[in-house]
Design an enzyme around this catalytic site. Structure first.
Site, mmCIF file in Angstrom:
data_model
loop_
_atom_site.group_PDB
_atom_site.id
_atom_site.type_symbol
_atom_site.label_atom_id
_atom_site.label_comp_id
_atom_site.label_asym_id
_atom_site.label_seq_id
_atom_site.Cartn_x
_atom_site.Cartn_y
_atom_site.Cartn_z
ATOM 1 N N HIS A 40 -3.727 4.125 4.601
ATOM 2 C CA HIS A 40 -4.889 3.044 4.851
ATOM 3 C C HIS A 40 -6.186 3.420 4.499
ATOM 4 C CE1 HIS A 40 -6.869 -0.323 6.610
ATOM 5 N NE2 HIS A 40 -7.806 0.618 7.118
ATOM 6 N N TYR B 138 4.207 6.265 11.047
ATOM 7 C CA TYR B 138 4.686 4.973 11.488
ATOM 8 C C TYR B 138 5.277 4.358 10.276
ATOM 9 C CZ TYR B 138 0.354 3.799 8.553
ATOM 10 O OH TYR B 138 -0.548 3.652 7.651
ATOM 11 N N ARG C 41 0.795 -1.232 0.068
ATOM 12 C CA ARG C 41 -0.014 -0.150 0.053
ATOM 13 C C ARG C 41 0.736 1.259 0.031
ATOM 14 N NH1 ARG C 41 -1.269 2.809 4.454
ATOM 15 N NH2 ARG C 41 -1.288 1.174 5.975
#
Length: 369
Positions: A269, A278, A265
């Site tokens: 998200h 992160y 990805r």
């Protein structure tokens, strides 16, 4: 179609290294386990797959822009996962039925979605995003992993109808830890349901890396349920297409199948997420070197099939799709808030009337402000 309950052979293929037919530099790779299922794929068909991926990436970018501009409430990007979605969906038969999660924009494209179908649900408009019976595709599923149970239930119905359809369900690496997904595999294996489980391992379940979900390849779990599996390079559209053909063949012969498509990805998200909090930028650059579109372009240019003129045509088609998407979104007329109570029951209901009145009082506080 087989309906007996004898044990089935449960190999797990590609666990050491995901199977591939085109490497990141656009060179063909010898892979005897996939080649029989890709032998008839022509250069023209590869061009079609490339076109779909380019259009999908542009639609995805437009969806993000519409969310940032306040036209839709949320968007689940699929940048980087184009090969996993286009390659698999192009292998389905028209009457096979798909049970997606919320990220399968590319599957919508392949199943013939109209421009408004991509955004209707994300905009919060009335009804499903599209007509499931026209698309042979269930509505987008927000509850993580729930669609796998729906797919297996539908597959059991296929068996009772003695049809050779297949149910296909998509989910992510994070969903593989959900009870629903594991329970679905138990049922599928126990009854030899004609269902294909497609796990798009994009390496991140929101902010948790895949290593937190599984210490070993996710495809290795399926044989424990009695389901054969294959682990494939999800950024290789030809390998994904071939693997899906193999999976559909197994399913039509009475065995559930599990595919792990190893992809990445590239974006957040959802548009409510900030992956810079992160994720290491170096990881992003590493996967950018495995871009699913660039590798097919490199292969087709080396073969003399892809020209600058064709590339320009694909870019124009992508822009046109994005323009139609935006026009459809902006043309939508949102109902009045209280209309959410209309059509809930065939007859008037006192409880519903009370809820409507409560909601009307709540809305009036905004007018007063």
């Amino acid at each position: 179609m087989s309906t007996h309950l004898d044990p089935i052979t449960v190999p797990a293929v590609g666990l050491d290294q995901p199977l591939s037919l085109i490497d990141p530099r656009g060179r063909r790779v010898h892979e005897p386990r996939l080649e029989p299922y890709a032998a008839d794929v022509t250069s023209a068909q590869l061009l079609d797959l490339l076109r779909d991926m380019i259009v999908l990436r542009r639609i995805d970018a437009e969806g993000i822009a519409l969310q940032r501009q306040g036209q839709v409430g949320l968007w689940a990007p699929c940048n980087g996962q184009e090969a996993a979605q286009i390659g698999s969906a192009r292998a389905f038969r028209a009457d096979d039925i798909v049970f997606p999660s919320y990220r399968e924009t590319g599957v919508l494209l392949v199943r013939g979605a109209q421009p408004g179908d991509y955004v209707r649900a994300w905009r919060g408009e009335e009804g499903a995003a599209f007509d499931p019976w026209v698309m042979h595709m269930a509505p987008l599923q927000i509850i993580i992993g729930a669609q796998t149970l729906h797919a297996v239930g539908y597959a059991l119905g296929i068996m009772h109808d003695r049809s050779d359809q297949v149910a296909i369900t998509y989910f992510g690496d994070g969903a593989s830890s959900q009870g629903d997904v594991n329970e679905a595999m138990v049922f599928a294996a126990s009854y030899h349901a004609p269902v294909v489980f497609i796990c798009q391992n994009n390496h991140w379940a929101i902010s948790e890396p895949v290593a937190v979900q599984s210490q070993h390849p996710i495809a290795g779990r399926a044989p424990g349920f009695g389901i054969p599996s294959m682990r494939v390079d999800g950024n290789d559209v030809l390998a994904v297409h071939a693997a899906t053909r193999w999976a559909l063949e197994q399913a039509r012969n009475g065995s559930p199948v599990f595919l792990e498509l190893v992809t990445y990805r590239m974006g957040p998200h959802t548009t409510a997420d900030d992956p810079t909090r992160y994720r290491d930028p170096a990881e992003l650059e590493y996967w950018r070197g495995k871009d699913p579109i660039a590798r097919v372009e490199a292969l087709l240019r080396a073969e003399g099939v892809l020209s600058d003129e064709i590339s320009a045509e694909f870019a124009a088609a992508a822009d046109e799709a994005a323009m139609q998407l935006r026009a459809a979104c902006l043309a939508m007329v949102t109902r009045e808030p209280l209309a959410v109570f209309d059509g809930v029951y065939a007859e008037p209901h006192t409880g519903l009337a009370e809820e409507r009145a409560d909601y009307a009082r709540y809305l009036s506080t905004f007018a007063e402000a």
